[in-house]
Design a protein around this motif. Structure first.
Motif, PDB file in Angstrom:
ATOM      1  N   LEU A  56       7.998 -13.143   9.154  1.00  0.00           N
ATOM      2  CA  LEU A  56       6.476 -12.937   9.627  1.00  0.00           C
ATOM      3  C   LEU A  56       5.630 -12.521   8.625  1.00  0.00           C
ATOM      4  O   LEU A  56       4.458 -13.093   8.599  1.00  0.00           O
ATOM      5  N   LEU A  57       5.905 -11.666   7.718  1.00  0.00           N
ATOM      6  CA  LEU A  57       5.320 -11.153   6.716  1.00  0.00           C
ATOM      7  C   LEU A  57       4.901 -12.297   5.505  1.00  0.00           C
ATOM      8  O   LEU A  57       4.110 -12.402   4.892  1.00  0.00           O
ATOM      9  N   LEU A  58       5.864 -13.091   5.634  1.00  0.00           N
ATOM     10  CA  LEU A  58       5.970 -14.412   4.605  1.00  0.00           C
ATOM     11  C   LEU A  58       4.692 -15.205   5.197  1.00  0.00           C
ATOM     12  O   LEU A  58       3.949 -16.011   4.379  1.00  0.00           O
ATOM     13  N   LYS A  59       4.470 -15.344   6.450  1.00  0.00           N
ATOM     14  CA  LYS A  59       3.294 -16.223   7.120  1.00  0.00           C
ATOM     15  C   LYS A  59       1.929 -15.236   7.111  1.00  0.00           C
ATOM     16  O   LYS A  59       0.897 -15.762   6.904  1.00  0.00           O
ATOM     17  N   ASN A  60       2.197 -13.942   7.482  1.00  0.00           N
ATOM     18  CA  ASN A  60       0.894 -13.124   7.491  1.00  0.00           C
ATOM     19  C   ASN A  60       1.216 -11.816   6.727  1.00  0.00           C
ATOM     20  O   ASN A  60       1.449 -10.711   7.391  1.00  0.00           O
ATOM     21  N   PRO A  61       0.948 -11.567   5.436  1.00  0.00           N
ATOM     22  CA  PRO A  61       1.197 -10.440   4.575  1.00  0.00           C
ATOM     23  C   PRO A  61       0.351  -9.296   5.137  1.00  0.00           C
ATOM     24  O   PRO A  61       0.433  -8.147   4.645  1.00  0.00           O
ATOM     25  N   GLU A  62      -0.765  -9.556   5.838  1.00  0.00           N
ATOM     26  CA  GLU A  62      -1.967  -8.482   6.024  1.00  0.00           C
ATOM     27  C   GLU A  62      -1.483  -7.819   7.218  1.00  0.00           C
ATOM     28  O   GLU A  62      -2.118  -6.827   7.848  1.00  0.00           O
ATOM     29  N   PHE A  63      -0.357  -8.137   7.977  1.00  0.00           N
ATOM     30  CA  PHE A  63      -0.087  -7.394   9.470  1.00  0.00           C
ATOM     31  C   PHE A  63       0.480  -6.289   8.777  1.00  0.00           C
ATOM     32  O   PHE A  63       1.842  -6.002   8.880  1.00  0.00           O
ATOM     33  N   TYR A  64      -0.142  -5.180   8.781  1.00  0.00           N
ATOM     34  CA  TYR A  64       0.378  -3.707   8.230  1.00  0.00           C
ATOM     35  C   TYR A  64       1.194  -3.151   9.265  1.00  0.00           C
ATOM     36  O   TYR A  64       2.135  -2.385   8.757  1.00  0.00           O
ATOM     37  N   THR A  65       0.982  -3.515  10.508  1.00  0.00           N
ATOM     38  CA  THR A  65       1.938  -2.605  11.415  1.00  0.00           C
ATOM     39  C   THR A  65       3.383  -3.125  11.004  1.00  0.00           C
ATOM     40  O   THR A  65       4.362  -2.265  11.279  1.00  0.00           O
ATOM     41  N   ILE A  66       3.708  -4.516  10.742  1.00  0.00           N
ATOM     42  CA  ILE A  66       4.930  -4.816  10.592  1.00  0.00           C
ATOM     43  C   ILE A  66       5.583  -4.372   9.406  1.00  0.00           C
ATOM     44  O   ILE A  66       6.629  -4.110   9.000  1.00  0.00           O
ATOM     45  N   TRP A  67       4.660  -4.179   8.164  1.00  0.00           N
ATOM     46  CA  TRP A  67       5.406  -3.507   7.078  1.00  0.00           C
ATOM     47  C   TRP A  67       5.859  -1.933   7.096  1.00  0.00           C
ATOM     48  O   TRP A  67       6.613  -1.648   6.813  1.00  0.00           O
ATOM     49  N   ASN A  68       4.933  -1.470   8.259  1.00  0.00           N
ATOM     50  CA  ASN A  68       5.461  -0.303   8.551  1.00  0.00           C
ATOM     51  C   ASN A  68       6.581  -0.186   9.489  1.00  0.00           C
ATOM     52  O   ASN A  68       7.461   0.722   9.089  1.00  0.00           O
ATOM     53  N   TYR A  69       6.856  -0.885  10.297  1.00  0.00           N
ATOM     54  CA  TYR A  69       7.867  -1.341  10.944  1.00  0.00           C
ATOM     55  C   TYR A  69       9.308  -1.677  10.202  1.00  0.00           C
ATOM     56  O   TYR A  69      10.157  -1.332  10.388  1.00  0.00           O
TER      57      TYR A  69
END
Length: 377
Positions: A56-69
């Motif tokens: 998912l982060l490769l598609k959208n690195p702006e998704f900070y919730t996923i970084w936290n997860y």
């Protein structure tokens, strides 16, 4: 052509095919988001989910919730000994470099890199020399990327911490540690100079100098010998010599690009910071006043040149603002604080016309007394 990217005209058939491909990508992306957020709500922390966050982060690195997860998953898997901490973090560092090549100004990518290195630093396994080389490369690509500059300060701070003595018995640095810290900071000082010489309009480089200069001066004072770094040692003999050196650099910048905001803000720092002002007052009662008058003459000269070049014969807004600031400083230094003189009022009135976005500010200053607080940039 927009932002240097050539527009591609598609045929009607190609356009329809693209729409269908995009619909499929959007559907896959939404499904992946839903799956991960559902797992997050259920507190699922396994290797498969970790890989899903990568996708998912490769598609959208702006998704900070996923970084936290992702960080939560890594911590849980390391604690459960299902993955090796160092190997996982180093893999993430490689992933981040790949992402930064595409998204060099994404907050959350830089934030995750800092987290990874903080984790590695807990066991002194972070390689700060590698990090410095990486951020230097990114700044070669874009010397004004403030994310890179902020990250560079993070790297340097950690390099300094690794250099300091692990003893709390004395607040004084040993000679070896002082020399090591001095070398690090002088290299940074030279680095900012190189970036400014390539592009004078660099807020972050100028800002870094405001942090480095007092630190380098103090470190030189820690050393017993004056033979270290002879190429810059004479500049840092005392704040007065540093000031003269920096004012020459600023003067070059002003005449090269008088519209660049960063130069004028740096000049304000030089003329108002106690680090310089207090030292000038120690040299002689009039030394600070002499510097102010000299700078006033330079800025007035530049304003004359700008007025001659302007099609309408207008004054230069930054020159006028700087002249007002310096005159305010001169009044304070000579204890002549009071109502604005006619020339200052005339300049403020001119600024309301040539800088209409700040018109109300200048009108407020016209109603004030012209103190430093009201006339500063």
């Amino acid at each position: 052509m927009q932002h240097g990217v050539k527009r591609i005209s598609l045929s009607e058939q190609a356009r329809k095919e693209k729409i269908q491909r995009d619909k499929l990508k959007i559907a896959n992306y939404r499904a992946l988001c839903k799956d991960l957020l559902d797992k997050k709500d259920k507190d699922v922390r396994d290797i498969a989910t970790l890989q899903a966050t990568t996708d998912l982060l490769l598609k959208n690195p702006e998704f900070y919730t996923i970084w936290n997860y992702r960080r939560d998953i890594i911590v849980a898997l390391v604690d459960a000994e299902k993955i090796k901490k160092k190997d996982t973090l180093e893999d993430d560092l490689k992933l981040i470099v790949a992402l930064l090549k595409r998204y060099p100004k994404c907050y959350w990518i830089w934030n995750h890199r800092i987290w990874c290195l903080d984790q590695l630093q807990q066991t002194r396994e972070a390689n700060w020399n590698v990090e410095l080389a990486i951020v230097s490369k990114f700044l070669d690509l874009d010397s004004r990327n403030y994310h890179c500059w902020q990250y560079r300060r993070f790297v340097i701070n950690n390099m300094e911490e690794d250099t300091l003595l692990e003893s709390s018995e004395s607040s004084n640095l040993g000679q070896k540690e002082a020399r090591a810290l001095l070398r690090i900071n002088i290299e940074e000082y030279k680095f900012t100079t190189s970036k400014i010489n390539k592009n004078i309009s660099n807020f972050s480089a100028w800002h870094n100098r405001t942090k480095l200069i007092p630190k380098i001066y103090d470190l030189f004072g820690e050393l017993d010998t004056t033979n270290d770094h002879a190429d810059v040692r004479h500049v840092f003999a005392r704040p007065q010599t540093i000031l003269q050196h920096e004012l020459e650099l600023v003067k070059t910048g002003m005449f090269m690009d008088s519209d660049d905001t960063s130069i004028w803000l740096y000049l304000q720092w030089l003329l108002t910071n106690p680090f310089f002002v207090d030292d000038l007052r120690k040299v002689s009662p009039t030394c600070y006043l002499d510097v102010l008058n000299a700078q006033l003459a330079i800025v007035e000269e530049l304003n004359e040149l700008e007025r001659e070049d302007h099609p309408k014969g207008w004054d230069h807004r930054w020159c006028l603002r700087c002249i007002l600031l310096i005159k305010s400083l001169i009044r304070e230094e000579t204890s002549e604080i009071g109502a604005l003189d006619d020339m200052s009022r005339k300049m403020l009135q001119s600024l309301t016309e040539i800088d209409p976005l700040r018109k109300c500010r200048y009108l407020d200053q016209l109603e004030g007394t012209g103190t430093l607080s009201s006339l500063a940039f």
